[in-house]
Design a protein around this motif. Structure first.
Motif, PDB file in Angstrom:
ATOM      1  N   GLY A 187      26.038  -4.584  23.646  1.00 46.49           N
ATOM      2  CA  GLY A 187      26.070  -5.727  24.563  1.00 46.49           C
ATOM      3  C   GLY A 187      27.371  -6.495  24.413  1.00 46.49           C
ATOM      4  O   GLY A 187      27.825  -6.736  23.292  1.00 46.49           O
ATOM      5  N   ARG A 188      27.946  -6.871  25.546  1.00 41.34           N
ATOM      6  CA  ARG A 188      29.232  -7.561  25.506  1.00 41.34           C
ATOM      7  C   ARG A 188      29.043  -9.069  25.466  1.00 41.34           C
ATOM      8  O   ARG A 188      27.994  -9.585  25.829  1.00 41.34           O
ATOM      9  N   SER A 189      30.098  -9.767  25.026  1.00 44.55           N
ATOM     10  CA  SER A 189      30.106 -11.230  25.145  1.00 44.55           C
ATOM     11  C   SER A 189      30.671 -11.558  26.509  1.00 44.55           C
ATOM     12  O   SER A 189      31.880 -11.643  26.694  1.00 44.55           O
ATOM     13  N   SER A 190      29.802 -11.697  27.483  1.00 43.57           N
ATOM     14  CA  SER A 190      30.238 -11.952  28.852  1.00 43.57           C
ATOM     15  C   SER A 190      29.268 -12.933  29.502  1.00 43.57           C
ATOM     16  O   SER A 190      28.177 -13.182  28.980  1.00 43.57           O
ATOM     17  N   TRP A 191      29.686 -13.458  30.633  1.00 42.86           N
ATOM     18  CA  TRP A 191      28.824 -14.385  31.382  1.00 42.86           C
ATOM     19  C   TRP A 191      27.473 -13.750  31.676  1.00 42.86           C
ATOM     20  O   TRP A 191      26.449 -14.414  31.695  1.00 42.86           O
ATOM     21  N   GLU A 192      27.493 -12.420  31.960  1.00 43.32           N
ATOM     22  CA  GLU A 192      26.260 -11.731  32.372  1.00 43.32           C
ATOM     23  C   GLU A 192      25.373 -11.373  31.191  1.00 43.32           C
ATOM     24  O   GLU A 192      24.230 -10.986  31.379  1.00 43.32           O
ATOM     25  N   ASN A 193      25.906 -11.471  29.964  1.00 41.72           N
ATOM     26  CA  ASN A 193      25.110 -11.034  28.812  1.00 41.72           C
ATOM     27  C   ASN A 193      24.861 -12.143  27.788  1.00 41.72           C
ATOM     28  O   ASN A 193      24.252 -11.903  26.752  1.00 41.72           O
ATOM     29  N   LEU A 194      25.341 -13.346  28.071  1.00 45.46           N
ATOM     30  CA  LEU A 194      25.113 -14.467  27.149  1.00 45.46           C
ATOM     31  C   LEU A 194      24.268 -15.525  27.840  1.00 45.46           C
ATOM     32  O   LEU A 194      24.536 -15.886  28.993  1.00 45.46           O
ATOM     33  N   VAL A 195      23.245 -15.988  27.152  1.00 43.33           N
ATOM     34  CA  VAL A 195      22.398 -17.049  27.719  1.00 43.33           C
ATOM     35  C   VAL A 195      22.080 -18.098  26.668  1.00 43.33           C
ATOM     36  O   VAL A 195      22.102 -17.823  25.466  1.00 43.33           O
ATOM     37  N   ALA A 196      21.768 -19.292  27.140  1.00 46.65           N
ATOM     38  CA  ALA A 196      21.259 -20.349  26.253  1.00 46.65           C
ATOM     39  C   ALA A 196      19.873 -19.930  25.774  1.00 46.65           C
ATOM     40  O   ALA A 196      19.080 -19.387  26.543  1.00 46.65           O
ATOM     41  N   CYS A 197      19.614 -20.167  24.494  1.00 43.94           N
ATOM     42  CA  CYS A 197      18.369 -19.675  23.910  1.00 43.94           C
ATOM     43  C   CYS A 197      17.964 -20.598  22.764  1.00 43.94           C
ATOM     44  O   CYS A 197      18.809 -21.027  21.977  1.00 43.94           O
ATOM     45  N   CYS A 198      16.673 -20.929  22.684  1.00 47.76           N
ATOM     46  CA  CYS A 198      16.226 -21.749  21.566  1.00 47.76           C
ATOM     47  C   CYS A 198      16.149 -20.871  20.314  1.00 47.76           C
ATOM     48  O   CYS A 198      16.097 -19.647  20.418  1.00 47.76           O
ATOM     49  N   TYR A 199      16.159 -21.498  19.146  1.00 49.87           N
ATOM     50  CA  TYR A 199      16.163 -20.721  17.904  1.00 49.87           C
ATOM     51  C   TYR A 199      14.899 -19.883  17.757  1.00 49.87           C
ATOM     52  O   TYR A 199      14.934 -18.765  17.265  1.00 49.87           O
ATOM     53  N   GLN A 200      13.769 -20.452  18.234  1.00 53.12           N
ATOM     54  CA  GLN A 200      12.498 -19.721  18.149  1.00 53.12           C
ATOM     55  C   GLN A 200      12.562 -18.396  18.915  1.00 53.12           C
ATOM     56  O   GLN A 200      12.251 -17.346  18.375  1.00 53.12           O
ATOM     57  N   CYS A 201      12.974 -18.478  20.182  1.00 53.54           N
ATOM     58  CA  CYS A 201      13.069 -17.255  20.997  1.00 53.54           C
ATOM     59  C   CYS A 201      14.104 -16.307  20.417  1.00 53.54           C
ATOM     60  O   CYS A 201      13.904 -15.097  20.399  1.00 53.54           O
ATOM     61  N   ASN A 202      15.210 -16.884  19.933  1.00 52.04           N
ATOM     62  CA  ASN A 202      16.272 -16.059  19.366  1.00 52.04           C
ATOM     63  C   ASN A 202      15.763 -15.283  18.155  1.00 52.04           C
ATOM     64  O   ASN A 202      16.041 -14.089  18.004  1.00 52.04           O
ATOM     65  N   ASN A 203      14.974 -15.951  17.320  1.00 49.73           N
ATOM     66  CA  ASN A 203      14.418 -15.280  16.136  1.00 49.73           C
ATOM     67  C   ASN A 203      13.395 -14.222  16.509  1.00 49.73           C
ATOM     68  O   ASN A 203      13.406 -13.120  15.954  1.00 49.73           O
ATOM     69  N   SER A 204      12.508 -14.564  17.439  1.00 48.47           N
ATOM     70  CA  SER A 204      11.453 -13.599  17.767  1.00 48.47           C
ATOM     71  C   SER A 204      12.023 -12.400  18.519  1.00 48.47           C
ATOM     72  O   SER A 204      11.502 -11.300  18.426  1.00 48.47           O
ATOM     73  N   LYS A 205      13.117 -12.609  19.248  1.00 52.71           N
ATOM     74  CA  LYS A 205      13.742 -11.490  19.971  1.00 52.71           C
ATOM     75  C   LYS A 205      14.482 -10.582  19.007  1.00 52.71           C
ATOM     76  O   LYS A 205      14.411  -9.361  19.106  1.00 52.71           O
ATOM     77  N   GLY A 206      15.150 -11.241  18.043  1.00 57.27           N
ATOM     78  CA  GLY A 206      15.876 -10.476  17.030  1.00 57.27           C
ATOM     79  C   GLY A 206      16.901  -9.533  17.633  1.00 57.27           C
ATOM     80  O   GLY A 206      17.591  -9.905  18.587  1.00 57.27           O
ATOM     81  N   ASP A 207      16.969  -8.334  17.121  1.00 54.17           N
ATOM     82  CA  ASP A 207      17.994  -7.379  17.523  1.00 54.17           C
ATOM     83  C   ASP A 207      17.465  -6.421  18.592  1.00 54.17           C
ATOM     84  O   ASP A 207      17.740  -5.235  18.550  1.00 54.17           O
ATOM     85  N   ARG A 208      16.691  -6.980  19.507  1.00 54.32           N
ATOM     86  CA  ARG A 208      16.071  -6.142  20.528  1.00 54.32           C
ATOM     87  C   ARG A 208      16.468  -6.604  21.930  1.00 54.32           C
ATOM     88  O   ARG A 208      16.921  -7.732  22.118  1.00 54.32           O
ATOM     89  N   THR A 209      16.265  -5.741  22.899  1.00 53.92           N
ATOM     90  CA  THR A 209      16.471  -6.147  24.286  1.00 53.92           C
ATOM     91  C   THR A 209      15.237  -6.958  24.703  1.00 53.92           C
ATOM     92  O   THR A 209      14.192  -6.865  24.048  1.00 53.92           O
ATOM     93  N   PRO A 210      15.331  -7.746  25.789  1.00 55.58           N
ATOM     94  CA  PRO A 210      14.153  -8.517  26.225  1.00 55.58           C
ATOM     95  C   PRO A 210      12.942  -7.605  26.473  1.00 55.58           C
ATOM     96  O   PRO A 210      11.821  -7.960  26.117  1.00 55.58           O
ATOM     97  N   GLU A 211      13.172  -6.439  27.065  1.00 59.12           N
ATOM     98  CA  GLU A 211      12.071  -5.506  27.349  1.00 59.12           C
ATOM     99  C   GLU A 211      11.378  -5.116  26.047  1.00 59.12           C
ATOM    100  O   GLU A 211      10.147  -5.154  25.941  1.00 59.12           O
ATOM    101  N   GLU A 212      12.169  -4.744  25.046  1.00 58.67           N
ATOM    102  CA  GLU A 212      11.596  -4.326  23.758  1.00 58.67           C
ATOM    103  C   GLU A 212      10.838  -5.469  23.085  1.00 58.67           C
ATOM    104  O   GLU A 212       9.823  -5.247  22.425  1.00 58.67           O
TER     105      GLU A 212
END
Ligand SMILES: [Zn+2]
Length: 207
Positions: free
Chosen positions: A145-170
């Motif tokens: 995944g690139r650091s780009s407008w299309e791949n970076l979003v604002a995210c709370c720490y909770q969601c960021n932790n639960s998502k971890g190193d996965r895609t949203p689908e995963e």
């Protein structure tokens, strides 16, 4: 890149020098009575052509006025002081020289991503202070995944932790909307949202 426009930075202004007691013009508000918060109020910035191009803080707007780069088009009733004069607090300023603003060149920065996403976690839709938000790579960097407008979003720490190193689908979570580059169109939409609070902005934003 413009020194002031999208993505550009103007140097952080020095605090305005204070006027000593007896030299203060009559009717002036003593520095002690000033609310520092007023210096952080939003000011609409217009290009020389009256086209809205940015939103800045009172403090920066006044530095541009003192430097002769911009002039006030709309002012509030309050005044603050430079060394020699009382200046009205601007609500709308206009640049005296025309600045070319490229269409899609807002700097890719944490600040601008949070601004685009309006400080709202793009997974759980909670709106939070900037300090409680992080940036999430939708497709993790470890997966290309690139650091780009299309791949970076604002995210709370909770969601960021639960998502971890996965895609949203995963991770079984979904983006509330597709992230897009910060265009002048996006900026205008944001300026209108902020401008709803200030009647004096309306004639410049709603056309
Ligand atoms: Zn969240």
């Amino acid at each position: 890149m413009s020194k002031f426009g999208h993505g550009g930075r103007i140097p952080r202004p020095k605090p305005l020098p204070e006027v000593r007691g007896d030299k203060r013009p009559p009717g002036a508000i003593p520095p002690s009575a000033r609310k520092p918060a007023i210096m952080q109020e939003p000011v609409l910035v217009l290009n020389a052509t009256f086209e809205p191009i940015n939103v800045t803080a009172v403090r920066r707007a006044m530095v541009l006025m003192i430097k002769g780069v911009a002039q006030a088009e709309e002012v509030n009733h309050t005044h603050v002081h430079s060394a020699s004069r009382a200046l009205p607090v601007p609500s709308v300023i206009r640049l005296l020289a025309y600045r070319h603003i490229p269409q899609q060149t807002r700097a890719l920065s944490r600040k601008n991503i949070l601004l685009r996403d309006r400080n709202t976690c793009q997974f759980c839709s909670r709106t939070l202070p900037a300090s409680e938000l992080t940036l999430d790579h939708v497709v993790p960097r470890s997966r290309g995944g690139r650091s780009s407008w299309e791949n970076l979003v604002a995210c709370c720490y909770q969601c960021n932790n639960s998502k971890g190193d996965r895609t949203p689908e995963e991770a079984g979570i979904a983006l509330t909307r597709r992230p897009r580059p910060f265009t002048l169109h996006t900026s205008r939409r944001l300026m209108r949202l902020i401008g709803n609070k200030d009647e004096k902005w309306r004639k410049y934003l709603f056309y």
